[in-house]
Design a protein around this motif. Structure first.
Motif, PDB file in Angstrom:
ATOM      1  N   ASN A  97      -9.859 -18.356  -2.526  1.00  0.00           N
ATOM      2  CA  ASN A  97     -10.124 -17.028  -2.448  1.00  0.00           C
ATOM      3  C   ASN A  97     -10.427 -17.119  -0.517  1.00  0.00           C
ATOM      4  N   GLU A  98     -10.968 -17.710   0.010  1.00  0.00           N
ATOM      5  CA  GLU A  98     -11.923 -18.033   1.266  1.00  0.00           C
ATOM      6  C   GLU A  98     -10.659 -17.767   1.910  1.00  0.00           C
ATOM      7  N   LYS A  99      -9.896 -18.872   1.823  1.00  0.00           N
ATOM      8  CA  LYS A  99      -8.111 -18.413   3.155  1.00  0.00           C
ATOM      9  C   LYS A  99      -7.729 -16.792   2.873  1.00  0.00           C
ATOM     10  N   ALA A 100      -7.028 -16.416   1.429  1.00  0.00           N
ATOM     11  CA  ALA A 100      -7.124 -15.311   1.395  1.00  0.00           C
ATOM     12  C   ALA A 100      -7.803 -14.016   1.835  1.00  0.00           C
ATOM     13  N   ARG A 101      -9.245 -14.585   2.657  1.00  0.00           N
ATOM     14  CA  ARG A 101      -9.981 -13.058   2.953  1.00  0.00           C
ATOM     15  C   ARG A 101     -10.011 -13.419   4.140  1.00  0.00           C
ATOM     16  N   ALA A 102      -9.986 -14.923   4.900  1.00  0.00           N
ATOM     17  CA  ALA A 102      -9.241 -15.089   6.047  1.00  0.00           C
ATOM     18  C   ALA A 102      -7.941 -14.389   6.834  1.00  0.00           C
ATOM     19  N   ALA A 105      -8.243 -10.834   7.420  1.00  0.00           N
ATOM     20  CA  ALA A 105      -9.046 -10.376   7.933  1.00  0.00           C
ATOM     21  C   ALA A 105      -8.667 -10.755   9.482  1.00  0.00           C
ATOM     22  N   ARG A 106      -7.896 -11.811   9.689  1.00  0.00           N
ATOM     23  CA  ARG A 106      -6.691 -12.096  10.978  1.00  0.00           C
ATOM     24  C   ARG A 106      -5.635 -10.656  10.898  1.00  0.00           C
ATOM     25  N   THR A 107      -4.730 -10.053   9.298  1.00  0.00           N
ATOM     26  CA  THR A 107      -4.404  -9.459   9.515  1.00  0.00           C
ATOM     27  C   THR A 107      -4.234  -7.939   9.518  1.00  0.00           C
ATOM     28  N   ARG A 108      -5.306  -7.565  10.026  1.00  0.00           N
ATOM     29  CA  ARG A 108      -5.959  -5.687   9.861  1.00  0.00           C
ATOM     30  C   ARG A 108      -5.283  -4.754  10.861  1.00  0.00           C
ATOM     31  N   GLY A 109      -4.146  -5.285  11.310  1.00  0.00           N
ATOM     32  CA  GLY A 109      -3.952  -4.649  12.109  1.00  0.00           C
ATOM     33  C   GLY A 109      -4.693  -4.966  13.683  1.00  0.00           C
TER      34      GLY A 109
END
Length: 110
Positions: A97-102, A105-109
């Motif tokens: 889950n922590e990796k998914a959140r990161a 966040a990194r791919t939010r455009g």
């Protein structure tokens, strides 16, 4: 696509059962954890073998696998990684889950 298990209960049960089974056969010391980490690499090699077989890139063998075989091997990589994380004494769900959140966040455009 089939409906996913919303809380991934079967995934976490499989990870716990696999880790417990391995622990019962081998003391989960650093040497055993090393083997579990290396298992991820072994499974990744099987992904490569399946993809080569699916694309027929080995002229001696031709087409020997399908995309379902490749996907199954990728799932083995995932399970091996989750068992390795659990074997480190961590919660694989929390790590994932922590990796998914990161990643989100990194791919939010931008």
């Amino acid at each position: 696509m089939s409906a996913p298990d919303p809380d991934m209960t079967s995934v976490w049960e499989a990870v716990e059962r696999s880790t417990t089974w391995l622990d019962a056969h081998h003391e989960p010391d650093d040497a055993e954890i090393t083997m579990r980490l290396l298992k991820v690499t072994e499974e990744a090699g099987e992904v490569a073998q399946a993809w080569i077989g699916a694309t027929g890139r080995n002229p001696r063998k031709g087409v020997t696998h399908g995309r379902d075989d490749v996907a199954a091997e990728l799932a083995d990589v995932v399970f091996s990684a989750l068992v390795a994380i659990r074997s480190l004494g961590l919660d694989p769900g929390a790590v994932l889950n922590e990796k998914a959140r990161a990643l989100v966040a990194r791919t939010r455009g931008g």
